[in-house]
Design a protein around this motif. Structure first.
Motif, short mmCIF file in Angstrom:
data_model
loop_
_atom_site.label_atom_id
_atom_site.label_comp_id
_atom_site.label_asym_id
_atom_site.label_seq_id
_atom_site.Cartn_x
_atom_site.Cartn_y
_atom_site.Cartn_z
N MET A 175 19.03 -78.12 -101.55
CA MET A 175 19.04 -76.72 -101.92
C MET A 175 18.09 -75.89 -101.07
SD MET A 175 21.33 -76.15 -104.10
CE MET A 175 20.77 -74.47 -104.29
N VAL A 176 16.98 -76.48 -100.64
CA VAL A 176 16.04 -75.72 -99.79
C VAL A 176 16.71 -75.33 -98.48
CG1 VAL A 176 13.89 -75.84 -98.50
CG2 VAL A 176 13.99 -76.77 -100.81
N ALA A 177 17.39 -76.30 -97.85
CA ALA A 177 18.08 -76.01 -96.58
C ALA A 177 19.19 -74.99 -96.78
CB ALA A 177 18.64 -77.30 -95.99
N ILE A 178 19.92 -75.11 -97.88
CA ILE A 178 21.01 -74.17 -98.16
C ILE A 178 20.46 -72.78 -98.40
CG2 ILE A 178 22.81 -73.56 -99.82
CD1 ILE A 178 23.30 -76.58 -100.17
N SER A 179 19.40 -72.68 -99.20
CA SER A 179 18.80 -71.38 -99.49
C SER A 179 18.24 -70.74 -98.24
CB SER A 179 17.69 -71.55 -100.55
OG SER A 179 17.09 -70.31 -100.85
N TRP A 226 19.79 -67.13 -97.25
CA TRP A 226 18.97 -65.95 -97.57
C TRP A 226 17.68 -65.87 -96.76
CZ3 TRP A 226 20.81 -68.90 -101.96
CH2 TRP A 226 21.96 -68.35 -102.54
N GLU A 227 17.40 -66.86 -95.94
CA GLU A 227 16.16 -66.90 -95.15
C GLU A 227 14.95 -66.68 -96.06
OE1 GLU A 227 16.35 -65.29 -91.17
OE2 GLU A 227 18.52 -64.96 -91.38
N ASP A 228 14.21 -65.60 -95.86
CA ASP A 228 12.98 -65.39 -96.64
C ASP A 228 13.19 -64.54 -97.89
OD1 ASP A 228 11.51 -66.81 -94.72
OD2 ASP A 228 11.23 -65.02 -93.50
N CYS A 229 14.43 -64.20 -98.20
CA CYS A 229 14.67 -63.30 -99.34
C CYS A 229 15.72 -63.90 -100.29
CB CYS A 229 15.13 -61.93 -98.85
SG CYS A 229 13.95 -61.11 -97.77
N PRO A 230 15.44 -65.05 -100.89
CA PRO A 230 16.43 -65.64 -101.81
C PRO A 230 16.52 -64.83 -103.09
CG PRO A 230 14.38 -66.88 -101.89
CD PRO A 230 14.22 -65.88 -100.78
N THR A 238 25.49 -65.73 -89.76
CA THR A 238 24.69 -66.92 -89.54
C THR A 238 23.23 -66.70 -89.90
OG1 THR A 238 24.40 -66.29 -87.22
CG2 THR A 238 26.20 -67.82 -87.74
N GLY A 239 22.65 -67.73 -90.55
CA GLY A 239 21.22 -67.80 -90.80
C GLY A 239 20.57 -68.68 -89.76
N PRO A 240 19.33 -69.12 -90.00
CA PRO A 240 18.59 -69.87 -88.97
C PRO A 240 19.29 -71.14 -88.49
CG PRO A 240 17.14 -69.24 -90.77
CD PRO A 240 18.53 -68.87 -91.21
N ALA A 241 19.82 -71.95 -89.42
CA ALA A 241 20.42 -73.22 -89.02
C ALA A 241 21.68 -73.01 -88.20
CB ALA A 241 20.72 -74.07 -90.25
#
Length: 269
Positions: free
Chosen positions: A45-49, A53-57, A153-156
């Motif tokens: 869940m951490v990787a998915i979040s 949402w990067e820094d704003c979940p 796209t997010g970071p990953a």
């Protein structure tokens, strides 16, 4: 056609029994792209979040992800044949810390691209330019546009898109090298001219263009390519082109016969 097929090299494609299961909503599509990039691997869940949402979940991100997963499973279930007894929860399964898309990497176009590319580079390294050109061209033909072209796209996913683009560029350069080895310099000039315009600081492509132009009897144009590259390097980066490019420039000026050999020796410059 396989049970499930995944396309990452362009707009996202995920099909089950030939039916698309890609949602139209942005976040579920992004989640599916993340899972499809890691087939058979559980993502916590951490990787998915972090990706979504990067820094704003949002508050309660786990519950939100569960909602997205339910939507994805509905799409998968709609594409399944009930007679086969397949279960969407088996395809998109819950693990100890997150979720997993259960499928072999062989069904992913990015995996196929890299596998065929490795074969092509090996053929090039052993001197089989005909086979190298064929394999590398086949690998590149699988690209339908920029990776994750229609996915937010997010970071990953951004990192993976950049990695795949770097691999694509290296494979493209290798394919051009194979074609230069085969004496196809005249046919390459227009392609290389366009690539050099799109990538004004990419030295390898400029070197290949210089060699192709020189071999076509257009040494003055090859020298102009170097002048443009040098101008871009000085203006954008504050540095001169590499010693390799400068030595190639001097060889063109001197009409060095090594540039006309059947197999170009750009690595020597």
């Amino acid at each position: 056609m396989g049970f499930m097929e995944i396309g990452l090299l362009g707009p996202l494609v995920v099909t089950v029994r030939g039916t698309s299961v890609v949602p139209s909503a942005s976040k579920p599509r992004q989640l599916l792209a993340l899972l499809a990039t890691n087939p058979g691997r559980e993502l916590g869940m951490v990787a998915i979040s972090d990706e979504l949402w990067e820094d704003c979940p949002p508050g309660g991100p786990t519950a939100v992800v569960q909602t997205y997963v339910k939507q994805l499973r509905r799409n998968i279930a709609a594409a399944l044949d009930p007679a086969e007894g397949s279960d969407a929860k088996e395809i998109l399964s819950r693990g100890y810390t997150g979720y997993r898309l259960n499928m072999p990497v062989a069904g992913v176009d990015a995996h196929e691209f890299e596998a065929v590319s490795r074969q092509g580079r090996q053929a090039l390294a052993t001197g089989d330019s005909v086979e190298a050109s064929r394999l590398l061209s086949a690998a590149l033909s699988g690209w339908r546009g920029p990776a994750f072209d229609d996915v937010h796209t997010g970071p990953a996913l951004r990192a993976e898109a950049l990695r795949l683009e770097e691999v694509r560029l290296a494979v493209l350069e290798a394919r051009i090298t194979a074609d230069l080895n085969l004496g196809r310099h005249a046919a390459l000039v227009s392609e290389l001219t366009a690539l050099a315009s799109l990538l004004p600081l990419q030295e390898n492509l400029h070197a290949q263009l210089m060699l192709a132009l020189h071999r076509c009897g257009r040494s003055s144009h090859a020298l102009e390519v170097f002048r443009r590259l040098r101008g871009s390097c000085v203006q954008e980066l504050g540095i001169e082109p590499s010693r390799r490019l400068q030595e190639l420039h001097r060889s063109v000026l001197a009409c060095d016969p090594v540039l006309d050999s059947p197999v170009p020796s750009l690595a020597a410059f």
